[in-house]
Design an enzyme around this catalytic site. Structure first.
Site, PDB file in Angstrom:
ATOM      1  N   ALA A   8      -2.295  -7.667  -0.173  1.00  0.00           N
ATOM      2  CA  ALA A   8      -0.907  -7.625  -0.642  1.00  0.00           C
ATOM      3  C   ALA A   8      -0.837  -7.602  -2.161  1.00  0.00           C
ATOM      4  CB  ALA A   8      -0.132  -8.815  -0.084  1.00  0.00           C
ATOM      5  N   GLY A   9      -1.433  -6.561  -2.755  1.00  0.00           N
ATOM      6  CA  GLY A   9      -1.326  -6.351  -4.189  1.00  0.00           C
ATOM      7  C   GLY A   9      -0.055  -5.584  -4.506  1.00  0.00           C
ATOM      8  N   ALA A  10      -0.170  -4.506  -5.265  1.00  0.00           N
ATOM      9  CA  ALA A  10       1.021  -3.774  -5.695  1.00  0.00           C
ATOM     10  C   ALA A  10       1.724  -3.094  -4.523  1.00  0.00           C
ATOM     11  CB  ALA A  10       0.633  -2.752  -6.765  1.00  0.00           C
ATOM     12  N   ILE A  11       1.022  -2.208  -3.831  1.00  0.00           N
ATOM     13  CA  ILE A  11       1.637  -1.476  -2.717  1.00  0.00           C
ATOM     14  C   ILE A  11       1.920  -2.406  -1.542  1.00  0.00           C
ATOM     15  CG2 ILE A  11       1.297   0.354  -1.020  1.00  0.00           C
ATOM     16  CD1 ILE A  11       1.928   1.340  -3.856  1.00  0.00           C
ATOM     17  N   GLY A  12       0.926  -3.228  -1.183  1.00  0.00           N
ATOM     18  CA  GLY A  12       1.124  -4.155  -0.079  1.00  0.00           C
ATOM     19  C   GLY A  12       2.222  -5.161  -0.362  1.00  0.00           C
ATOM     20  N   ASN A 102      -6.309   5.115  -0.010  1.00  0.00           N
ATOM     21  CA  ASN A 102      -6.431   6.401  -0.679  1.00  0.00           C
ATOM     22  C   ASN A 102      -7.735   7.118  -0.311  1.00  0.00           C
ATOM     23  OD1 ASN A 102      -4.060   6.791  -2.113  1.00  0.00           O
ATOM     24  ND2 ASN A 102      -4.767   5.638  -3.893  1.00  0.00           N
ATOM     25  N   LYS A 204      -2.303  15.054  -1.245  1.00  0.00           N
ATOM     26  CA  LYS A 204      -2.413  13.917  -2.157  1.00  0.00           C
ATOM     27  C   LYS A 204      -3.829  13.837  -2.740  1.00  0.00           C
ATOM     28  CE  LYS A 204      -1.719   8.980  -2.711  1.00  0.00           C
ATOM     29  NZ  LYS A 204      -1.435   7.675  -2.109  1.00  0.00           N
ATOM     30  N   GLU A 285     -12.607   3.574  -7.874  1.00  0.00           N
ATOM     31  CA  GLU A 285     -12.528   4.139  -6.521  1.00  0.00           C
ATOM     32  C   GLU A 285     -13.130   5.548  -6.498  1.00  0.00           C
ATOM     33  OE1 GLU A 285      -9.075   3.442  -3.145  1.00  0.00           O
ATOM     34  OE2 GLU A 285      -8.491   3.864  -5.195  1.00  0.00           O
TER      35      GLU A 285
END
Length: 324
Positions: A8-12, A102, A204, A285
């Site tokens: 649960a970082g930025a997107i989560g 991603n 993407k 990444e």
């Protein structure tokens, strides 16, 4: 419906606040100062039209959260194999793993059909950790479009976008896909169920494959690297190699390379995620975004000279920085 957002970082965190506001039975897995802040003060989301703080059930111990209906994985791709064992307490007979990661997903060849059906990808799933630990039949694909960042522990700033495209590996509109789509839609998010999710994955990936490593090597923002003739030509070369690979796997591209690069330029002075990771000392990444496409090229027999060159350079850049 029990939903756990793992990572649960930025997107989560953005997704988590939206689901919590809609009354979902939600839990979050996070760690460190960000987790401590959420446990003490709740999770705060800052959006263009205001801000909100919600109380959330957050932990670094999945065994405290119980079996879930959906586990939405929003970690960086290289982090997932290392937490497969830790995630097992969340997984029951009917649990769906939603892969919001991603790059080329580990499940890419599951139910693809044709001669490559069932092929495993070492670059994104070393030792088949996810394939064996989750099982590909559990997976529901997800292409994540929003941009967000954690600006301080417990505080997420939403930058743009609210679409999370969903898709079954076999392209069907399953009950589990439609149920999650409904839950995300109720939270104010766009969650279409796509019959050809792999097409979206590649559109993407086209940008991530090329823009990310070029920016990490040059420190240029998107508007510069997409318009400077030399770097634009390198990006175009990488994307054309990737397109040949994807089309051999049955992918249909809705736009051409030049429009995709122009779209990157239109984003403006944006620092890509790989450049941000390099600047902030976080693991880069590289394998999921670039190495995986090289591996796919080897599998289908398409030469990737431009991708090979850029990959070698950015791998060394990452190694020198201690981030790869």
């Amino acid at each position: 419906m029990k939903i756990c957002v793992f990572g649960a970082g930025a997107i989560g965190g953005y997704m988590g606040v939206k689901l919590a506001q809609a009354g979902a039975d939600l839990s979050l897995v996070a760690r460190g100062p960000h987790l401590a802040a959420m446990q003490e003060n709740g999770l705060k989301l800052i959006e263009e039209d205001g801000e909100a703080t919600v109380d959330v059930s957050a932990s670094d111990d999945p065994s405290a959260l119980g079996v879930q209906d959906y586990v939405i994985v929003t970690l960086k791709a290289h982090s997932v194999p290392g937490v497969v064992d830790k995630m097992q307490p969340l997984i029951g007979p009917e649990t769906t793993i939603v892969s919001g990661v991603n790059g080329v997903p580990w499940w890419y060849f599951h139910k693809l059909g044709g001669q490559y059906d069932g092929t495993r990808l070492e670059t994104v799933d070393p030792g088949n950790k996810q394939w064996d630990g989750f099982g590909p039949d559990r997976v529901l694909g997800c292409v994540v479009y929003p941009a967000a960042e954690v600006i301080e522990p417990g505080v997420v700033k939403h930058i743009e976008g609210n679409r999370f495209s969903l898709g079954e590996p076999d392209g069907s509109k399953s009950e589990r896909a439609m149920a999650l789509s409904k839950a995300l839609s109720a939270a104010g998010l766009k969650a279409p169920v796509r019959p050809r999710l792999r097409d979206e994955i590649w559109v993407k990936l086209w940008g991530n494959l090329s823009f990310n490593p070029i920016s990490a090597l040059t420190h240029a923002t998107l508007d510069v690297l997409c318009t400077e003739p030399g770097t634009r030509a390198v990006a175009r070369g990488m994307m054309l190699e990737a397109q040949e690979i994807a089309e051999m796997l049955g992918v249909k591209f809705p736009i051409d390379v030049e429009r995709r690069i122009d779209g990157g330029a239109a984003v403006g002075a944006h620092r890509t995620s790989m450049l941000q990771d390099l600047d902030q000392g976080r693991p880069m990444e590289i394998d999921a975004l670039v190495g995986s496409v090289q591996e796919l090229g080897r599998i289908v027999g398409v030469p990737t000279p431009t991708i090979d060159t850029v990959l070698a350079l950015v791998q060394l850049r990452g190694k020198v920085a201690g981030l790869y």
